[in-house]
Structures are given as structure tokens and as C-alpha cells.
Design an enzyme around this catalytic site. Structure first.
Site, short mmCIF file in Angstrom:
data_model
loop_
_atom_site.label_atom_id
_atom_site.label_comp_id
_atom_site.label_asym_id
_atom_site.label_seq_id
_atom_site.Cartn_x
_atom_site.Cartn_y
_atom_site.Cartn_z
N ASP A 10 0.88 -1.18 0.00
CA ASP A 10 0.00 0.00 0.00
C ASP A 10 0.91 1.23 0.00
O ASP A 10 0.94 2.03 0.93
CB ASP A 10 -0.96 0.00 1.21
CG ASP A 10 -0.25 0.07 2.56
OD1 ASP A 10 -0.86 0.60 3.51
OD2 ASP A 10 0.90 -0.39 2.67
N VAL A 66 2.46 -6.10 2.87
CA VAL A 66 2.91 -5.04 3.78
C VAL A 66 1.89 -3.90 3.86
O VAL A 66 2.23 -2.78 4.24
CB VAL A 66 4.31 -4.51 3.38
CG1 VAL A 66 5.38 -5.57 3.57
CG2 VAL A 66 4.31 -3.97 1.96
N HIS A 70 9.25 -0.56 9.21
CA HIS A 70 8.26 -1.63 9.34
C HIS A 70 8.32 -2.61 8.14
O HIS A 70 8.68 -3.77 8.30
CB HIS A 70 6.85 -1.04 9.39
CG HIS A 70 6.62 -0.08 10.54
ND1 HIS A 70 6.64 -0.46 11.86
CD2 HIS A 70 6.35 1.24 10.53
CE1 HIS A 70 6.39 0.60 12.63
NE2 HIS A 70 6.21 1.64 11.85
O1 RIB Z 1 2.01 -0.17 11.00
C1 RIB Z 1 2.91 0.00 9.94
C2 RIB Z 1 2.30 -0.37 8.63
O2 RIB Z 1 1.25 0.54 8.31
C3 RIB Z 1 3.30 -0.25 7.45
O3 RIB Z 1 2.98 -1.20 6.49
C4 RIB Z 1 3.05 1.13 6.92
O4 RIB Z 1 3.34 1.23 5.51
C5 RIB Z 1 1.57 1.25 7.11
O5 RIB Z 1 0.94 0.64 6.00
CA CA Z 2 2.69 -0.58 4.17
#
Ligand code: RIB
Ligand code: CA
Length: 306
Positions: free
Chosen positions: A9, A123, A238
Site C-alpha cells: 500500500d 505489507v 516496518h
Molecule cells: O504499521 C505500519 C504499517 O502501516 C506499514 O505497512 C506502513 O506502511 C503502514 O501501512
Molecule cells: Ca505498508
């Protein structure tokens, strides 16, 4: 060689993860990217994914995925990634990447035609992966493995209880964590340990000049400011944790636990509820990482990008 379908995303940390995957070409083959609704709406995550894929020289197809969660209303990540989802970066006119249609259909066919070979990496909210699992009875068992960023055994970051990717589609996450497929998850418990701090930023600045270095520094200018203003911290890596794991699994420590997702309570909607450590559980939750080794993988990838 890890063959992956990469569901994103695309916000700032997704973009860094896509670049890392592109730079680790001896370890990872990105078969395709699927942009999904999450940090920002699908039209923007698709635009960002196409631009980043082209900028880092990924030749793989780029597809669109879901434009909304399975059941809940859409969410967005607000100020962390800005209106475009990748504020701070301006891309030139895009040349070669084009959107090739619905990624969910493509993912189902790819996995069924290559049983046991493909890892699905998510992700963003897990909507696309959940639909694949539900749409065909043989999809889950034909996957090599699932690798995701998401969840938390402690506090959330989207709400007090829920981490953003789970909160974005709790019903989808419950399907994924209980699909029967081995899931390697990078929850906040481990990703919050990986901070792109001033020392790393200085190291990036000292690297040789490249187009990617310019792109990364421009996206970090916005992303660092947004994190300091909204989180009082430097950015956390992350999503890149999933790619570092695929390139060098040994740098992470895991606990094997069952995971369920709160989908009924208003107060704790999207919370990941984990069992005691259980050798028979299907979910490996990342709990620690060798930071030195993580950044070695990051810079190895960085130096492969032009
Ligand atoms: O909590 C972190 C996640 O949320 C990551 O994937 C960041 O890109 C958001 O999508
Ligand atoms: Ca993400």
C-alpha cells in the site's frame, strides 16, 4: 532465490521495501507487485508503486488489487505519508511500467501453476491475500509461505489496540493468520526496534551518488519530519523488515504462537490476540533483530541500486 508476490500500500516504508527487494536481486525475485488500498486510496498506491518500481528498475508487472477492505470502511494513514502517500518525492514522466489488470486473479493463477514455490508478501492490509485464500480451495496449500508486516503483542499504532495493517482489514487478517499456511509476521514488537536514525541517515548521505540515493533522501526529508511531528521519533523500518527477513532470515528471532484478530469489539477492533508459545502454531512472530545485520542487508541492497 525467494520468488515473491509483493502486495503493497505504497507509502514511504513500502517504497523502501520495494527498493530493497530490487537491490537484493541475488536473493529475491519479485514476480509481480500488487498495489492495494491502505495508507492511501488504491489510485494513489498504484501510482506510487508504478513510479517506485520504475525508479528502481523492477521489470515485473504491476497490478491493482482491492480498493477497499472486505467488510469495514476504508481507513488511511493520515499525515504519516501525506496526501499522495509518498509526499516529498516528485517523479518524472513514467516510461515503461504499466498497470496490467487485476492482481488477485494473476496471483491465484501464478501460485496454482507453481505449487510450493511462491511466497506471498503483504505489507499493507491483507485484503488481497484473504480474497485469494477464499477464492480458490487450493491457493493456500499451493503457497510456499506467507510473510507479512503487521500486528502487535502490545500496543497498536493505528489505535491503542491495533496496528495499522490489521486495523485496515481485521477480517482479512483473521483469514490469513488462520489459513493453515506458515505465516512469518513482523509485528510492531520487532519493527519498532529498527529506526532509521541520524547515524544511518548520515551513512546514507556519505554513500556514492546515485538516482536512488536522491529519491531516498527526498522521500526521507518528508517522512522524517512527519514521524517527528506525529510520533516524536525517527522513522521505523516496518515493511523493510519483511524483505530483510527474506534475504537473511537468521538476523531475526521468532516466537511460534497462534494469532487471532478481534473483529467484534468496537474498542479493540483489529487487535492481534496471541496464544502462549506453541510449537504447533502456524505463525512465527518476529520479536528481535540483529540491527547491525539489518543495516548491512539494507546497504548491500542500496549499493546495488543505480
Ligand atoms: O504499521 C505500519 C504499517 O502501516 C506499514 O505497512 C506502513 O506502511 C503502514 O501501512
Ligand atoms: Ca505498508
Amino acid at each position: 532465490m525467494e520468488k515473491i508476490i509483493f502486495d503493497v500500500d505504497t507509502g514511504h516504508d513500502d517504497a523502501i521495501a520495494i527498493a530493497m527487494a530490487a537491490g537484493l536481486k541475488d536473493e529475491i525475485e519479485v514476480l509481480g507487485l500488487i498495489a492495494t488500498n491502505g495508507n492511501v486510496s488504491l489510485d494513489r498506491t498504484l501510482e506510487n508503486t508504478l513510479n517506485v518500481a520504475e525508479a528502481v528498475g523492477l521489470e515485473c508487472p504491476v497490478f491493482y488489487g482491492s480498493d477497499k477492505p472486505l467488510l469495514r470502511d476504508r481507513v488511511a494513514a493520515g499525515d504519516f505519508h501525506g496526501k499522495s502517500g509518498l509526499d516529498g518525492v516528485t517523479f518524472g514522466p513514467r516510461k515503461k511500467q504499466e498497470c496490467k489488470g487485476n492482481g488477485i486473479l494473476w496471483a491465484i493463477n501464478s501460485v496454482l501453476n507453481n505449487p510450493g514455490e511462491i511466497t506471498f508478501v503483504s505489507v499493507g492490509p491483507y485484503t488481497d491475500l484473504a480474497i485469494c485464500i477464499k477464492a480458490h480451495p487450493d491457493f493456500a496449500k499451493s503457497l510456499k509461505r506467507i510473510v507479512v508486516m503487521g500486528g502487535s503483542m502490545g500496543r497498536g499504532n493505528a489505535t491503542d489496540s491495533a496496528e495499522f495493517n490489521i486495523w485496515g482489514d481485521p477480517e482479512a487478517a483473521e483469514i490469513v493468520f488462520n489459513s493453515g499456511v506458515e505465516v512469518v509476521a513482523m509485528p510492531l514488537d520487532v519493527t519498532l526496534k529498527v529506526v532509521l536514525d541520524e547515524k544511518i541517515l548520515e551513512q546514507i548521505r556519505c554513500e556514492k551518488e546515485s538516482e536512488y540515493k536522491k529519491l531516498l533522501l527526498s522521500q526521507l526529508t518528508f517522512y522524517i519530519k512527519a514521524n517527528l511531528e506525529n510520533n516524536n521519533s525517527m522513522p521505523h523500518m516496518h515493511d523493510p523488515c519483511t524483505i530483510a527477513y527474506l534475504a537473511k532470515p537468521s538476523i531475526f528471532k521468532f516466537e511460534r504462537r497462534n494469532v487471532h484478530v478481534e473483529t467484534k469489539s468496537q474498542l479493540t477492533y483489529g487487535r492481534t490476540v496471541t496464544s502462549e508459545i506453541d510449537d504447533n502454531a502456524k505463525v512465527l512472530l518476529g520479536v528481535d533483530v540483529d540491527l547491525n545485520e539489518f543495516w548491512n542487508v539494507f546497504f548491500k541492497s542500496f549499493r546495488n541500486l543505480k
